[in-house]
Design a protein around this motif. Structure first.
Motif, short mmCIF file in Angstrom:
data_model
loop_
_atom_site.label_atom_id
_atom_site.label_comp_id
_atom_site.label_asym_id
_atom_site.label_seq_id
_atom_site.Cartn_x
_atom_site.Cartn_y
_atom_site.Cartn_z
N ILE A 135 0.82 -1.20 0.00
CA ILE A 135 0.00 0.00 0.00
C ILE A 135 0.86 1.26 0.00
O ILE A 135 0.55 2.24 -0.65
CB ILE A 135 -0.94 0.01 1.22
N ASN A 136 1.96 1.25 0.72
CA ASN A 136 2.73 2.47 0.92
C ASN A 136 4.04 2.51 0.15
O ASN A 136 5.04 3.01 0.64
CB ASN A 136 3.02 2.65 2.41
N THR A 137 4.06 1.98 -1.04
CA THR A 137 5.28 2.09 -1.83
C THR A 137 5.37 3.49 -2.39
O THR A 137 4.37 4.19 -2.53
CB THR A 137 5.28 1.08 -2.99
N LEU A 138 6.56 3.90 -2.75
CA LEU A 138 6.75 5.22 -3.33
C LEU A 138 6.72 5.16 -4.85
O LEU A 138 7.13 6.09 -5.51
CB LEU A 138 8.07 5.82 -2.85
N SER A 139 6.20 4.07 -5.39
CA SER A 139 6.09 3.99 -6.84
C SER A 139 4.99 4.92 -7.34
O SER A 139 4.96 5.30 -8.49
CB SER A 139 5.80 2.55 -7.28
N LYS A 140 4.09 5.28 -6.46
CA LYS A 140 3.06 6.24 -6.81
C LYS A 140 3.68 7.63 -6.83
O LYS A 140 4.76 7.85 -6.31
CB LYS A 140 1.92 6.19 -5.80
N GLU A 141 2.98 8.57 -7.37
CA GLU A 141 3.48 9.94 -7.45
C GLU A 141 3.47 10.66 -6.11
O GLU A 141 4.18 11.61 -5.91
CB GLU A 141 2.66 10.75 -8.46
N GLN A 142 2.62 10.19 -5.18
CA GLN A 142 2.52 10.89 -3.92
C GLN A 142 2.21 9.93 -2.77
O GLN A 142 1.77 8.82 -2.98
CB GLN A 142 1.48 12.00 -3.98
N LEU A 143 2.43 10.42 -1.57
CA LEU A 143 2.17 9.68 -0.36
C LEU A 143 1.22 10.51 0.50
O LEU A 143 1.46 11.70 0.72
CB LEU A 143 3.50 9.46 0.38
N SER A 144 0.15 9.91 0.98
CA SER A 144 -0.84 10.61 1.78
C SER A 144 -0.75 10.15 3.24
O SER A 144 -0.99 8.99 3.54
CB SER A 144 -2.24 10.35 1.23
N VAL A 145 -0.43 11.08 4.13
CA VAL A 145 -0.21 10.78 5.54
C VAL A 145 -1.26 11.54 6.36
O VAL A 145 -1.37 12.76 6.25
CB VAL A 145 1.21 11.21 5.98
N PRO A 146 -2.02 10.82 7.22
CA PRO A 146 -3.04 11.53 8.01
C PRO A 146 -2.45 12.19 9.26
O PRO A 146 -1.67 11.59 9.99
CB PRO A 146 -3.99 10.40 8.42
N LEU A 147 -2.82 13.43 9.47
CA LEU A 147 -2.50 14.16 10.69
C LEU A 147 -3.80 14.24 11.48
O LEU A 147 -4.79 14.77 10.98
CB LEU A 147 -1.97 15.56 10.38
N VAL A 148 -3.80 13.71 12.68
CA VAL A 148 -5.03 13.58 13.46
C VAL A 148 -4.91 14.34 14.77
O VAL A 148 -3.87 14.28 15.44
CB VAL A 148 -5.34 12.09 13.75
N VAL A 149 -5.97 15.03 15.14
CA VAL A 149 -6.03 15.71 16.44
C VAL A 149 -7.30 15.25 17.15
O VAL A 149 -8.38 15.22 16.57
CB VAL A 149 -6.04 17.25 16.28
N THR A 150 -7.13 14.86 18.41
CA THR A 150 -8.26 14.51 19.26
C THR A 150 -8.33 15.50 20.42
O THR A 150 -7.34 16.15 20.75
CB THR A 150 -8.11 13.08 19.83
N LEU A 151 -9.51 15.59 21.02
CA LEU A 151 -9.69 16.43 22.20
C LEU A 151 -9.85 15.52 23.40
O LEU A 151 -10.78 14.71 23.46
CB LEU A 151 -10.92 17.32 22.05
#
Length: 114
Positions: free
Chosen positions: A21-37
């Motif tokens: 799923i997370n290879t860099l063969s794709k043009e971009q990498l999507s990383v979630p930034l999460v904030v909880t309260l």
């Protein structure tokens, strides 16, 4: 405190090893930034990366610190050729973590990572 989950509530079609799923063969990498309260404090983290939560009483400050941490950490991992963790999609994050108030995807283009 954020922690690395070994399993997520996901469909069988999506349940592939993280290296697929997370290879860099794709043009971009999507990383979630999460904030909880939690207890009147904002906790920022990146699901899949073992780290101490970034905490702050100000939401914008927490977001800014999280962004700086995540960009530095992901770039380090890529430059050191470390295996990237599986980054869940937004729906999975909402199911697996309580009190989520903010999710932003950090998108790194492959050409900017080198």
């Amino acid at each position: 405190m954020a922690f690395r989950r070994e399993s997520f509530k996901i469909d069988k079609e999506i349940n592939k090893p993280s290296q697929e799923i997370n290879t860099l063969s794709k043009e971009q990498l999507s990383v979630p930034l999460v904030v909880t309260l939690e207890n009147n404090s904002y906790h920022g983290f990146v699901p899949g990366i073992v780290m101490k939560d970034i905490t702050d009483t100000n939401l914008n400050s927490c977001k800014e610190k999280l962004f700086l941490f995540a960009t530095k950490k992901i770039k380090e991992m890529i430059l050191q050729k470390k295996k990237l963790p599986y980054f869940p999609d937004n729906d999975m994050i909402k199911q697996d973590f309580e009190n989520v108030i903010f999710i932003k995807r950090l998108t790194l283009k492959q050409k900017n990572l080198h």
